[in-house]
Design a protein around this motif. Structure first.
Motif, PDB file in Angstrom:
ATOM      1  N   ARG A 133       0.735  -1.147   0.006  1.00  0.00           N
ATOM      2  CA  ARG A 133       0.123  -0.119   0.015  1.00  0.00           C
ATOM      3  C   ARG A 133       0.807   1.272   0.061  1.00  0.00           C
ATOM      4  O   ARG A 133       0.585   2.236  -0.603  1.00  0.00           O
ATOM      5  N   GLY A 134       1.940   1.287   0.727  1.00  0.00           N
ATOM      6  CA  GLY A 134       2.843   2.561   0.612  1.00  0.00           C
ATOM      7  C   GLY A 134       3.641   2.407  -0.301  1.00  0.00           C
ATOM      8  O   GLY A 134       4.127   3.632  -0.918  1.00  0.00           O
ATOM      9  N   TRP A 135       3.720   1.528  -1.200  1.00  0.00           N
ATOM     10  CA  TRP A 135       4.879   1.159  -2.231  1.00  0.00           C
ATOM     11  C   TRP A 135       4.023   1.762  -3.512  1.00  0.00           C
ATOM     12  O   TRP A 135       4.715   2.908  -4.303  1.00  0.00           O
ATOM     13  N   ASN A 136       2.876   1.589  -3.599  1.00  0.00           N
ATOM     14  CA  ASN A 136       1.833   2.022  -4.508  1.00  0.00           C
ATOM     15  C   ASN A 136       1.366   3.206  -4.721  1.00  0.00           C
ATOM     16  O   ASN A 136       0.616   3.679  -5.502  1.00  0.00           O
ATOM     17  N   ASP A 137       1.134   4.113  -3.470  1.00  0.00           N
ATOM     18  CA  ASP A 137       0.436   5.208  -3.401  1.00  0.00           C
ATOM     19  C   ASP A 137       1.131   6.243  -4.170  1.00  0.00           C
ATOM     20  O   ASP A 137       2.019   6.529  -4.278  1.00  0.00           O
ATOM     21  N   PHE A 138      -0.196   6.978  -4.759  1.00  0.00           N
ATOM     22  CA  PHE A 138       0.090   8.005  -5.741  1.00  0.00           C
ATOM     23  C   PHE A 138      -0.046   9.443  -4.967  1.00  0.00           C
ATOM     24  O   PHE A 138       0.764  10.141  -5.192  1.00  0.00           O
TER      25      PHE A 138
ATOM     26  N   ASN B 147       7.219   9.937 -22.801  1.00  0.00           N
ATOM     27  CA  ASN B 147       8.217   9.001 -23.034  1.00  0.00           C
ATOM     28  C   ASN B 147       7.702   7.506 -22.647  1.00  0.00           C
ATOM     29  O   ASN B 147       8.037   7.259 -21.569  1.00  0.00           O
ATOM     30  N   TRP B 148       6.866   6.968 -23.420  1.00  0.00           N
ATOM     31  CA  TRP B 148       6.203   5.624 -23.280  1.00  0.00           C
ATOM     32  C   TRP B 148       7.443   4.487 -23.086  1.00  0.00           C
ATOM     33  O   TRP B 148       7.035   3.842 -21.951  1.00  0.00           O
ATOM     34  N   PRO B 149       8.254   4.333 -23.912  1.00  0.00           N
ATOM     35  CA  PRO B 149       9.090   3.349 -23.704  1.00  0.00           C
ATOM     36  C   PRO B 149       9.927   3.385 -22.161  1.00  0.00           C
ATOM     37  O   PRO B 149      10.168   2.422 -21.561  1.00  0.00           O
ATOM     38  N   ASP B 150      10.430   4.562 -22.081  1.00  0.00           N
ATOM     39  CA  ASP B 150      11.090   4.635 -20.804  1.00  0.00           C
ATOM     40  C   ASP B 150      10.217   4.523 -19.466  1.00  0.00           C
ATOM     41  O   ASP B 150      10.729   4.058 -18.385  1.00  0.00           O
ATOM     42  N   LEU B 151       9.094   4.893 -19.521  1.00  0.00           N
ATOM     43  CA  LEU B 151       8.089   4.888 -18.527  1.00  0.00           C
ATOM     44  C   LEU B 151       7.678   3.434 -18.385  1.00  0.00           C
ATOM     45  O   LEU B 151       7.496   2.991 -17.177  1.00  0.00           O
ATOM     46  N   MET B 152       7.410   2.447 -19.385  1.00  0.00           N
ATOM     47  CA  MET B 152       6.984   1.197 -19.299  1.00  0.00           C
ATOM     48  C   MET B 152       8.252   0.288 -18.689  1.00  0.00           C
ATOM     49  O   MET B 152       8.223  -0.468 -17.825  1.00  0.00           O
ATOM     50  N   ALA B 153       9.621   0.696 -19.043  1.00  0.00           N
ATOM     51  CA  ALA B 153      10.569   0.194 -18.581  1.00  0.00           C
ATOM     52  C   ALA B 153      10.940   0.445 -16.896  1.00  0.00           C
ATOM     53  O   ALA B 153      11.125  -0.455 -16.192  1.00  0.00           O
ATOM     54  N   ALA B 154      10.491   1.697 -16.703  1.00  0.00           N
ATOM     55  CA  ALA B 154      10.679   2.124 -15.110  1.00  0.00           C
ATOM     56  C   ALA B 154       9.425   1.321 -14.389  1.00  0.00           C
ATOM     57  O   ALA B 154       9.786   0.936 -13.255  1.00  0.00           O
ATOM     58  N   SER B 155       8.439   1.127 -14.999  1.00  0.00           N
ATOM     59  CA  SER B 155       7.225   0.633 -14.371  1.00  0.00           C
ATOM     60  C   SER B 155       7.572  -0.973 -14.253  1.00  0.00           C
ATOM     61  O   SER B 155       7.288  -1.303 -13.100  1.00  0.00           O
ATOM     62  N   LEU B 156       8.156  -1.668 -14.890  1.00  0.00           N
ATOM     63  CA  LEU B 156       8.543  -2.848 -14.767  1.00  0.00           C
ATOM     64  C   LEU B 156       9.736  -2.974 -13.543  1.00  0.00           C
ATOM     65  O   LEU B 156       9.683  -3.910 -12.713  1.00  0.00           O
TER      66      LEU B 156
ATOM     67  N   ALA C 296       9.027  -4.911  -9.971  1.00  0.00           N
ATOM     68  CA  ALA C 296       9.909  -6.082  -9.477  1.00  0.00           C
ATOM     69  C   ALA C 296       9.962  -6.377  -8.223  1.00  0.00           C
ATOM     70  O   ALA C 296       9.723  -7.490  -7.437  1.00  0.00           O
ATOM     71  N   PRO C 297      10.435  -5.202  -7.153  1.00  0.00           N
ATOM     72  CA  PRO C 297      10.629  -5.620  -5.652  1.00  0.00           C
ATOM     73  C   PRO C 297       9.152  -6.118  -5.262  1.00  0.00           C
ATOM     74  O   PRO C 297       9.334  -7.182  -4.313  1.00  0.00           O
ATOM     75  N   VAL C 298       8.281  -5.624  -5.592  1.00  0.00           N
ATOM     76  CA  VAL C 298       6.882  -6.135  -4.914  1.00  0.00           C
ATOM     77  C   VAL C 298       6.408  -7.684  -5.363  1.00  0.00           C
ATOM     78  O   VAL C 298       5.964  -8.400  -4.630  1.00  0.00           O
TER      79      VAL C 298
END
Length: 306
Positions: free
Chosen positions: A235-240, A269-278, A282-284
């Motif tokens: 919950r703390g990791w995903n809060d926006f 910048n969708w490619p960089d954003l998608m890479a950062a999202s992956l 990963a930790p979760v």
């Protein structure tokens, strides 16, 4: 008349064989146990699985696609020229690395603080009887019915008056506010499953309340603590919205940090954003895979009252 009375009754089946209704129930039970999903069931399962996994697949494809193909180019379901440049760009950006560290610190402290506070609160609700206990429990659990965003303005004004705005303290306290009820709910069910005889036996041996909690109860409730801590961490990791409003430039976490970095008024910048999202996911995912055994055990044990 004597013939009828003297006629011996049929003896029961040898070996205590079950009667006809019992055999019928067993056959029905066997038929139900042997049922397997049909073609329609498997098709529905595959459809639901594809619906849930396709966004992740699309995110991964975009992350490995070069900018020239992803933005106005020849975009395909499978990248013709996969690249790792977008992933490397994340770790070479000092600002994003700082956001990552901030997320780890805030989510980790939120999990520890939330579990610590929820442990004593849930144990009090479960094992003590005092005036106002029912009202407090109702207040804690009913708070889950309201959107957490309703507290944002009140928390913002409070932290501003206390001089805590844009600090780690503001983020941790705000995250703990809406993770505490869920942690209490999980842990109370787990404490309810602990027999009172175990606690009474420890007290008869001379153990006080603090000793009972820390040396008798907590070792038994390990899976429940892990389950509550995992919920609080995610919950703390995903809060926006709370992180965006209460976090400053030096304490910003990853969810709002990624949006501010990759999405502007002119372009995204969708490619960089998608890479950062992956990378952020990963930790979760790793933590969940490693602790899923404790999570399932904690939820199953907490759902049964002893």
């Amino acid at each position: 008349m004597s013939t009828v009375l003297d006629t011996p009754r049929s003896a029961p089946p040898a070996g205590g064989a079950p009667d006809r209704p019992a055999r019928r129930r067993r056959r029905v039970r066997d038929r139900v146990g042997d049922e397997r999903p049909g073609v329609l069931g498997w098709a529905l399962l595959v459809l639901l699985l594809g619906f849930g996994l396709f966004p992740i697949y699309w995110m991964a494809v975009t992350a490995f696609t070069p900018d020239a193909d992803a933005i106005g180019g020849d975009f395909r379901l499978f990248p013709a020229r996969p690249t790792l440049a977008h992933f490397a760009a994340f770790f070479t950006d000092a600002t994003l690395v700082r956001y990552l560290v901030n997320s780890l610190v805030v989510a980790g402290v939120t999990a520890l603080l939330g579990v610590a506070a929820a442990t004593y609160m849930a144990y009090s609700f479960s094992k003590f009887r005092y005036r106002g206990r029912g009202s407090l429990m109702t207040m804690v659990f009913v708070s889950q019915l309201f959107p957490s965003s309703l507290l944002l303005i009140a928390l913002y004004v409070m932290f501003q008056n206390l001089g805590l705005l844009y600090t780690y303290t503001a983020l941790v306290l705000s995250f703990s506010t809406f993770t505490l009820p869920l942690c209490v709910f999980v842990l109370k069910g787990f404490f309810d499953a602990i027999p009172d005889d175990v606690i009474e036996a420890a007290k008869m041996d001379g153990a006080g309340e603090w000793t009972v909690i820390h040396r008798v109860v907590l070792p038994i409730t390990g899976p429940g603590l892990v389950a509550a801590g995992l919920f609080a961490f995610i919950r703390g990791w995903n809060d926006f919205i709370f992180a965006l409003t209460l976090g400053g430039p030096d304490t910003q976490t990853l969810p709002p940090g990624l949006v501010r970095t990759y999405i502007t008024e002119a372009q995204a910048n969708w490619p960089d954003l998608m890479a950062a999202s992956l990378i952020v996911s990963a930790p979760v995912v790793v933590v969940f895979i490693l602790l899923q055994r404790f999570l399932v055990t904690g939820l199953a044990a907490g759902a049964v009252k002893g």
